[in-house]
Design a protein around this motif. Sequence first.
Motif, PDB file in Angstrom:
ATOM      1  N   GLU A 106      44.267  46.663  36.882  1.00 36.76           N
ATOM      2  CA  GLU A 106      42.956  46.994  36.324  1.00 36.76           C
ATOM      3  C   GLU A 106      43.090  47.777  35.024  1.00 36.76           C
ATOM      4  O   GLU A 106      42.296  47.585  34.089  1.00 36.76           O
ATOM      5  CB  GLU A 106      42.141  47.795  37.348  1.00 36.76           C
ATOM      6  CG  GLU A 106      41.719  46.989  38.572  1.00 36.76           C
ATOM      7  CD  GLU A 106      40.900  45.764  38.208  1.00 36.76           C
ATOM      8  OE1 GLU A 106      40.010  45.879  37.330  1.00 36.76           O
ATOM      9  OE2 GLU A 106      41.155  44.686  38.777  1.00 36.76           O
TER      10      GLU A 106
ATOM     11  N   LEU B 251      44.190  45.201  32.345  1.00 38.34           N
ATOM     12  CA  LEU B 251      43.084  44.299  31.998  1.00 38.34           C
ATOM     13  C   LEU B 251      42.047  45.009  31.127  1.00 38.34           C
ATOM     14  O   LEU B 251      41.517  44.423  30.171  1.00 38.34           O
ATOM     15  CB  LEU B 251      42.435  43.764  33.272  1.00 38.34           C
ATOM     16  CG  LEU B 251      43.275  42.764  34.080  1.00 38.34           C
ATOM     17  CD1 LEU B 251      42.667  42.545  35.460  1.00 38.34           C
ATOM     18  CD2 LEU B 251      43.396  41.436  33.340  1.00 38.34           C
ATOM     19  N   ALA B 252      41.753  46.267  31.452  1.00 37.14           N
ATOM     20  CA  ALA B 252      40.811  47.028  30.622  1.00 37.14           C
ATOM     21  C   ALA B 252      41.360  47.186  29.210  1.00 37.14           C
ATOM     22  O   ALA B 252      40.623  47.054  28.216  1.00 37.14           O
ATOM     23  CB  ALA B 252      40.550  48.395  31.259  1.00 37.14           C
TER      24      ALA B 252
ATOM     25  N   HIS C  20      41.014  43.924  27.277  1.00 35.28           N
ATOM     26  CA  HIS C  20      39.638  43.716  26.805  1.00 35.28           C
ATOM     27  C   HIS C  20      39.397  44.487  25.502  1.00 35.28           C
ATOM     28  O   HIS C  20      38.872  43.931  24.524  1.00 35.28           O
ATOM     29  CB  HIS C  20      38.642  44.170  27.872  1.00 35.28           C
ATOM     30  CG  HIS C  20      38.367  43.144  28.927  1.00 35.28           C
ATOM     31  ND1 HIS C  20      37.719  41.957  28.664  1.00 35.28           N
ATOM     32  CD2 HIS C  20      38.660  43.124  30.260  1.00 35.28           C
ATOM     33  CE1 HIS C  20      37.615  41.249  29.776  1.00 35.28           C
ATOM     34  NE2 HIS C  20      38.181  41.933  30.764  1.00 35.28           N
TER      35      HIS C  20
ATOM     36  N   GLU D 193      43.482  36.981  37.119  1.00 33.07           N
ATOM     37  CA  GLU D 193      42.280  37.643  36.616  1.00 33.07           C
ATOM     38  C   GLU D 193      41.960  37.239  35.179  1.00 33.07           C
ATOM     39  O   GLU D 193      40.801  37.320  34.757  1.00 33.07           O
ATOM     40  CB  GLU D 193      42.452  39.162  36.691  1.00 33.07           C
ATOM     41  CG  GLU D 193      42.526  39.715  38.108  1.00 33.07           C
ATOM     42  CD  GLU D 193      41.209  39.564  38.857  1.00 33.07           C
ATOM     43  OE1 GLU D 193      40.155  39.482  38.196  1.00 33.07           O
ATOM     44  OE2 GLU D 193      41.240  39.517  40.094  1.00 33.07           O
ATOM     45  N   GLN D 194      42.971  36.824  34.424  1.00 33.45           N
ATOM     46  CA  GLN D 194      42.725  36.438  33.035  1.00 33.45           C
ATOM     47  C   GLN D 194      41.642  35.373  32.923  1.00 33.45           C
ATOM     48  O   GLN D 194      40.739  35.473  32.086  1.00 33.45           O
ATOM     49  CB  GLN D 194      44.018  35.906  32.410  1.00 33.45           C
ATOM     50  CG  GLN D 194      44.854  36.953  31.702  1.00 33.45           C
ATOM     51  CD  GLN D 194      45.965  36.316  30.908  1.00 33.45           C
ATOM     52  OE1 GLN D 194      46.879  35.713  31.465  1.00 33.45           O
ATOM     53  NE2 GLN D 194      45.894  36.448  29.604  1.00 33.45           N
TER      54      GLN D 194
ATOM     55  N   SER E 100      39.224  34.509  35.012  1.00 31.52           N
ATOM     56  CA  SER E 100      37.880  34.917  35.420  1.00 31.52           C
ATOM     57  C   SER E 100      37.281  35.971  34.498  1.00 31.52           C
ATOM     58  O   SER E 100      36.069  36.157  34.478  1.00 31.52           O
ATOM     59  CB  SER E 100      37.912  35.452  36.859  1.00 31.52           C
ATOM     60  OG  SER E 100      38.751  36.588  36.954  1.00 31.52           O
ATOM     61  N   GLN E 101      38.118  36.663  33.712  1.00 30.75           N
ATOM     62  CA  GLN E 101      37.619  37.729  32.849  1.00 30.75           C
ATOM     63  C   GLN E 101      37.602  37.352  31.369  1.00 30.75           C
ATOM     64  O   GLN E 101      37.428  38.214  30.507  1.00 30.75           O
ATOM     65  CB  GLN E 101      38.450  38.998  33.053  1.00 30.75           C
ATOM     66  CG  GLN E 101      38.349  39.569  34.456  1.00 30.75           C
ATOM     67  CD  GLN E 101      38.912  40.969  34.562  1.00 30.75           C
ATOM     68  OE1 GLN E 101      38.992  41.695  33.573  1.00 30.75           O
ATOM     69  NE2 GLN E 101      39.296  41.373  35.762  1.00 30.75           N
ATOM     70  N   GLY E 102      37.788  36.077  31.075  1.00 32.54           N
ATOM     71  CA  GLY E 102      37.696  35.638  29.688  1.00 32.54           C
ATOM     72  C   GLY E 102      38.847  36.077  28.814  1.00 32.54           C
ATOM     73  O   GLY E 102      38.683  36.251  27.600  1.00 32.54           O
ATOM     74  N   LEU E 103      40.024  36.261  29.405  1.00 30.88           N
ATOM     75  CA  LEU E 103      41.198  36.704  28.645  1.00 30.88           C
ATOM     76  C   LEU E 103      42.268  35.624  28.586  1.00 30.88           C
ATOM     77  O   LEU E 103      43.438  35.913  28.334  1.00 30.88           O
ATOM     78  CB  LEU E 103      41.786  37.966  29.291  1.00 30.88           C
ATOM     79  CG  LEU E 103      40.898  39.210  29.283  1.00 30.88           C
ATOM     80  CD1 LEU E 103      41.481  40.288  30.184  1.00 30.88           C
ATOM     81  CD2 LEU E 103      40.731  39.740  27.861  1.00 30.88           C
TER      82      LEU E 103
ATOM     83  N   THR F 230      39.430  51.949  28.666  1.00 29.81           N
ATOM     84  CA  THR F 230      40.712  51.867  29.375  1.00 29.81           C
ATOM     85  C   THR F 230      40.997  53.167  30.118  1.00 29.81           C
ATOM     86  O   THR F 230      41.402  53.152  31.286  1.00 29.81           O
ATOM     87  CB  THR F 230      41.849  51.569  28.383  1.00 29.81           C
ATOM     88  OG1 THR F 230      41.581  50.333  27.719  1.00 29.81           O
ATOM     89  CG2 THR F 230      43.186  51.477  29.104  1.00 29.81           C
TER      90      THR F 230
END
Length: 755
Positions: free
Chosen positions: A71, A74-75, A78, A115-116, A118-121, A392
């Motif tokens: 997490e 990922l933050a 972003h 997660e990339q 689903s999170q647009g990364l 973050t």
Amino acid sequence: MTERNEANLDNLGKAFKGVEYATLSLAPQSTPLTEEQKHGCAFMPALEAKVWPKTIRNLGYNQAWIELYAESILAWLHEANQSKLLDLSKPVYLLLLGVVNYRLGLALLRRLLHEQASQGLIETKLCMVFTVDGKHNQTLLSNHPDFSYFYERQQALIVNWDTSSSSTIPTHALDGTALITDANPAILIGHKVFSQLPQTIYHIHYQQIFRAELALISNYGDCLNKASHSQQAQSEMPLLWEMHKQHTLKRVAQHNNQEVAINWLQTSIDEEATKRNEALSEWVKKVLQHHTLDGVSKMIAVPDNAVKVIREFEITFPKGSMQLISDGAQQAQGTTLPGNMRDCEITLPLDFMALNQVLADDNKVKTIELPCGHEQVSLSMSHRLNSNFDYTRHVFEQICKSSSPVTSAHVINSLGNVVDVLSEEQIQAHLVQSGYDPKVLAKFLPRLLKKGVSVSSRIALCDMLDNVWQNHVVDMEYETFAFELGLLAIDLSHWSLAKSCMLMRMDISGPSTACLHNLALSAWATGELDIAEQSITLASDLNPDDTQVRKLKSDVFAFRNRCARVAWFEPSITDERLEGVGLKLLPLGQHQLGEFFLQYRRPDIAERLRSVRLNTFAQLESIWPIWLEEGDLNQKAHFALVHEGFGLIGGVVVDFDNQEYCADAGDTSSALRAAQMSFWIGCDYQNRGFGKAGVKLAISHIQQLAKPLHLSHIKTSAWLHNYASRRILTRTGFTEYKRIKVGGSTEEVFYELSL
């Protein structure tokens, strides 16, 4: 301010009404040594002493650690994308310290890549770089199935680098791939590694500073001396003494206990600064000044080697970095050295304050002490625009407080005392709350294998086991979890998971009789007869005398012979329209009776079929010989609907005996006939589309055998109120041709299908 004045100084150490006054601590004392110990004792600076771990040890992780790291990263990704910090055409490297953490790295990479999307990364190219030294470790990781998967997609690499060395980080991977180090900031993950690296040990005695030299002294001689004294008391029992002596020698040799001897040398801040290179001299000054300002007497460990690793990392990746470092934390009152050591190795908690001093701007660092322990985790950012990455820092702080990995570890450890008293619902709750942590399931596996699972909990637990398996990363050297989970999957008829577990175990450890037997059993249950036959043959070759293997081999071959013998089944028949559904139509076998009873258990299934009501498994066993004979005589076909993952999910029965002839010819042997068909889907698999697919499969099979069986129509019926079955029949081509009232208002609707 003190309570005493100068006139009372001579009373220091005296008691006041029976209570002693506090006095200043004594300066640190070196370890007293005998003359014999002095001759065999070579003191060395702490950084060079042979007391630190020779290799980094695996201190473990749980799903909460994966959550925290994932997490936070990922933050950061972003915010890095939003601030245009990254060159999306180049990879973002995640450098994982310590080869022992490879399972953590693979699990984290799997989570991040999942997660990339689903999170647009998805445009960010992540690549995990594993720092591995030694050919043995490099070969192990290279052969890991998860690493191989990521490596083929350019998402994982290995660099030949020892974290505990002072060498530079290689800029080429083991396979020759050049690391693009100057394109993007990199991510450093130091999971419980730095506390295992050599540290410089000081004693801050108020305003004085002492540096430690260390040596190992064996207590082997002390043990023998104690044993010798015992001999005098046991002189009248020489045999007992000899046994006691041998036991003592064996115990000492086994534990190899040694003591750490300390020699304290007085030093100063300036002297210690001159012992470091220019990059670290100012750093050590700040650290020592900070501790002397506390005005107390305490021992501290200064993480020189950890700082060198961080410096080397920052030099290698000039665009800056995000760093996540977790470890046992040195407390404000300092640290202590262990007295006795097994394996001649010590580790000391990490001084996060000293580590954070490496960065000039304290605002770049966020350090949090995790609840329920003495572990801390720090987040630092040393790249452009790092002061803007507030989201973050917020995510990092919230995860640390709400999902503390240390708290999770305590909860998991406590489960060992309550395994046998928790209900199935409570076990499932622990699995969910832990994020489907394999360590939690491992606590309950022995109980679940021994006592089983209630029928009502089976499907829910199967879904949870899938999630646990997704989180599990196999251990290349000592993997037992996969096999035990596979056994539980077999008990639950979760055949797809059972096959995955057994294949993974053999991928890691090579073929074994047990794994091949279980793979054959699972393949047989899901209708993969070729795989079942091949697996059981290999198992028999490995161990021809294994009774379970011989029994299963006999049963598999007998079932296959029956499939070839009956006239109403042809294994080569397929329906291309149903590819991807994962269903097969096979003759019902005795090995499927347990699953049959499990799926047939709900009373309404028998009511809709107007078939036998089975209240006990013994009743099913009693009528099985009749069904078997009907099939062998080609009077009635009892089919099993078999799914590639679930096994038996329902059944189809085709009655060839009570047929309606579709011709008026006197010779009925050549006349075309109509077969009666009925079908059902098990109570655990309804409302998933299997009913329609199963009927289509049965129709296709009967159509291709219509000519040799002299069939022209299929007929069936359903109760008027059975809307689900009637809808399936209509959508698969059946047409209604009559209705009959049965028992007052109830109607039976009849359907037929021309072949």
